[in-house]
Motif scaffolding. Sequence first.
Motif, mmCIF file in Angstrom:
data_model
loop_
_atom_site.group_PDB
_atom_site.id
_atom_site.type_symbol
_atom_site.label_atom_id
_atom_site.label_comp_id
_atom_site.label_asym_id
_atom_site.label_seq_id
_atom_site.Cartn_x
_atom_site.Cartn_y
_atom_site.Cartn_z
ATOM 1 N N SER A 72 0.827 -1.210 0.000
ATOM 2 C CA SER A 72 0.000 0.000 0.000
ATOM 3 C C SER A 72 0.860 1.258 0.000
ATOM 4 N N LEU A 73 1.876 1.275 0.841
ATOM 5 C CA LEU A 73 2.703 2.470 0.956
ATOM 6 C C LEU A 73 3.628 2.632 -0.247
ATOM 7 N N ALA A 74 4.150 1.530 -0.765
ATOM 8 C CA ALA A 74 4.969 1.614 -1.974
ATOM 9 C C ALA A 74 4.135 2.089 -3.160
ATOM 10 N N SER A 75 2.919 1.577 -3.275
ATOM 11 C CA SER A 75 2.062 1.984 -4.392
ATOM 12 C C SER A 75 1.651 3.442 -4.260
ATOM 13 N N ALA A 76 1.429 3.900 -3.022
ATOM 14 C CA ALA A 76 1.097 5.316 -2.810
ATOM 15 C C ALA A 76 2.259 6.200 -3.241
ATOM 16 N N HIS A 77 3.478 5.780 -2.906
ATOM 17 C CA HIS A 77 4.648 6.551 -3.341
ATOM 18 C C HIS A 77 4.754 6.554 -4.865
ATOM 19 N N ARG A 78 4.545 5.390 -5.479
ATOM 20 C CA ARG A 78 4.666 5.304 -6.943
ATOM 21 C C ARG A 78 3.608 6.161 -7.626
ATOM 22 N N ALA A 79 2.469 6.347 -6.956
ATOM 23 C CA ALA A 79 1.402 7.182 -7.516
ATOM 24 C C ALA A 79 1.605 8.663 -7.231
ATOM 25 N N GLY A 80 2.649 9.000 -6.454
ATOM 26 C CA GLY A 80 2.967 10.395 -6.233
ATOM 27 C C GLY A 80 2.525 10.988 -4.918
ATOM 28 N N TYR A 81 2.187 10.143 -3.941
ATOM 29 C CA TYR A 81 1.702 10.633 -2.658
ATOM 30 C C TYR A 81 2.755 10.465 -1.553
ATOM 31 N N GLY A 82 2.663 11.305 -0.539
ATOM 32 C CA GLY A 82 3.441 11.119 0.679
ATOM 33 C C GLY A 82 4.757 11.855 0.762
ATOM 34 N N GLU A 83 5.195 12.488 -0.308
ATOM 35 C CA GLU A 83 6.431 13.277 -0.301
ATOM 36 C C GLU A 83 7.628 12.480 0.242
ATOM 37 N N GLY A 84 7.697 11.219 -0.098
ATOM 38 C CA GLY A 84 8.812 10.369 0.312
ATOM 39 C C GLY A 84 8.572 9.584 1.586
ATOM 40 N N ARG A 85 7.616 10.014 2.386
ATOM 41 C CA ARG A 85 7.376 9.344 3.667
ATOM 42 C C ARG A 85 6.814 7.945 3.460
ATOM 43 N N CYS A 86 5.940 7.781 2.475
ATOM 44 C CA CYS A 86 5.380 6.451 2.207
ATOM 45 C C CYS A 86 6.479 5.465 1.830
ATOM 46 N N LEU A 87 7.430 5.908 1.033
ATOM 47 C CA LEU A 87 8.523 5.019 0.638
ATOM 48 C C LEU A 87 9.413 4.692 1.831
ATOM 49 N N ASP A 88 9.673 5.648 2.698
ATOM 50 C CA ASP A 88 10.470 5.373 3.899
ATOM 51 C C ASP A 88 9.803 4.311 4.752
ATOM 52 N N TYR A 89 8.492 4.406 4.895
ATOM 53 C CA TYR A 89 7.748 3.411 5.685
ATOM 54 C C TYR A 89 7.773 2.050 4.994
ATOM 55 N N ALA A 90 7.606 2.040 3.670
ATOM 56 C CA ALA A 90 7.657 0.774 2.941
ATOM 57 C C ALA A 90 9.012 0.105 3.131
ATOM 58 N N ARG A 91 10.079 0.879 3.092
ATOM 59 C CA ARG A 91 11.429 0.339 3.321
ATOM 60 C C ARG A 91 11.546 -0.259 4.722
ATOM 61 N N HIS A 92 10.984 0.430 5.702
ATOM 62 C CA HIS A 92 10.953 -0.062 7.081
ATOM 63 C C HIS A 92 10.234 -1.416 7.148
ATOM 64 N N GLY A 93 9.138 -1.548 6.411
ATOM 65 C CA GLY A 93 8.398 -2.810 6.387
ATOM 66 C C GLY A 93 9.152 -3.920 5.698
ATOM 67 N N VAL A 94 9.834 -3.601 4.600
ATOM 68 C CA VAL A 94 10.638 -4.608 3.900
ATOM 69 C C VAL A 94 11.751 -5.119 4.813
ATOM 70 N N ASP A 95 12.383 -4.247 5.564
ATOM 71 C CA ASP A 95 13.442 -4.665 6.497
ATOM 72 C C ASP A 95 12.906 -5.689 7.496
ATOM 73 N N PHE A 96 11.709 -5.457 8.005
ATOM 74 C CA PHE A 96 11.126 -6.395 8.975
ATOM 75 C C PHE A 96 10.830 -7.739 8.306
ATOM 76 N N LEU A 97 10.258 -7.709 7.120
ATOM 77 C CA LEU A 97 9.977 -8.960 6.412
ATOM 78 C C LEU A 97 11.250 -9.779 6.214
ATOM 79 N N LEU A 98 12.317 -9.124 5.795
ATOM 80 C CA LEU A 98 13.536 -9.858 5.454
ATOM 81 C C LEU A 98 14.319 -10.303 6.676
ATOM 82 N N HIS A 99 14.283 -9.528 7.758
ATOM 83 C CA HIS A 99 15.107 -9.841 8.928
ATOM 84 C C HIS A 99 14.368 -10.594 10.026
ATOM 85 N N LYS A 100 13.040 -10.543 10.008
ATOM 86 C CA LYS A 100 12.276 -11.207 11.068
ATOM 87 C C LYS A 100 11.343 -12.314 10.559
ATOM 88 N N MET A 101 10.864 -12.218 9.322
ATOM 89 C CA MET A 101 9.859 -13.168 8.844
ATOM 90 C C MET A 101 10.398 -14.129 7.791
#
Length: 423
Positions: free
Chosen positions: A64-93
């Motif tokens: 959701s947050l990556a797609s929002a960034h790709r659509a032009g929303y969030g001024e970079g914050r959505c992508l930062d959050y998406a990156r935070h989520g990817v880190d958790f998936l890769l390091h914890k799940m």
Amino acid sequence: MDKQKISDCKEALERHLVDKLLPFWLDRCKDDQHGGFITHFDQDGNDTGEDEKSLIAQARTVYSLASAHRAGYGEGRCLDYARHGVDFLLHKMWDAEHGGFFWTVNRAGDVAIDKKILYGLSFAIYALSEYTLASSEAVGLEYAEKVFDLVKKYAADTMYGGYFEMFERNWDLCGPGSQGGDRKTLDVHMHLMEAFTTLYECSRKDVHRRSLLEDIEILLQRILHPKYRTGIPQFTRDWRVADQIKFDIIWGWDRFADGGEKPHAQDNSSYGHNVEFFWLFLHALDILGLDPQPYKKDCKKMLKNALRYGIDPKYGGVYVEGPHEGKAHDKQKEFWQQAEVMIGMLEACLRYQPDTYWPAYENIHRFVMDKMIQGTPGEWRPLLTRKGKPVWTHMSHSWKVNYHSIRCHIQCVQRLDRLLQTF
């Protein structure tokens, strides 16, 4: 169709997305202590304290947050959050021993359910591919391809086609019946189409293209009703229609947690799934570069059942389920059906006769704005009565996060903008 009405609908959706829906998540979902996302919120948007982080909720929030960034929303914050989520998936799940993602962990990231469930893995492919498309960071595609390779190795049924869906941690197939090892479903194969589409869009590799085409063929030839082209929910391994049962590791059953089998199992179809399949299928054809014209008759049949029986002309909105032909037997209004049918009806306006499908879109848009959004802290209400009274009041849990709502706003705004350009 009226240009001003289209413009008003676009403005209302985009305003809610920017002012309410994205802030709902950006202001409260990031878990700075443990990583990943908090995804359980009560009717007021407060953290319920639930100690579960599911693959579904984590991956969908990344998407959701990556797609929002790709659509032009969030001024970079959505992508930062998406990156935070990817880190958790890769390091914890991520399962470093056997590969793939665990089904659930606790808030701190300790494994709770270690099974490999294809429903969740499909969303991992979808989210990680979307993340690379949004960020140009290779790690998303790298892990999306790792999951894809595992799915092809362990889940593909080389005898009957399609995919098995429920596995132990080491990829041994789960047992039959409620363990799910002998079932195949519309839900999983449709979401694999969605995932493979975005994976191919990201990688442009022939192996991903071929797998997408194979999955589409299974959906068209095995899973859609041969006459009505509505979706059939569950099958045996050899593609005989099966009763719709609840699995021990529950997915896709948030509304029926107390029962073991749905009524009308042999004649039951979801209006939301049928229209969602329609627009995801056409999107897949676009990404594949294929002509949709040969599928026009089937596509209109996919819409017909929902258009005729699924949309409430009196109170507005989309019913939950009904037979392949005939009146709905579940007339409550669930959030995700509204979202997917809104997108689908706008897609139909763009592809076919807009006067046929615009009234349906406008009906659902009004219901969502007046009943599912009005008075909430930003997210959509999960489940309403036919008249629009809340049945459930929470804003989010593992099954009801942001994937349908944020995607609906983004996809509808884009289609409404394209409609405006036709004037």
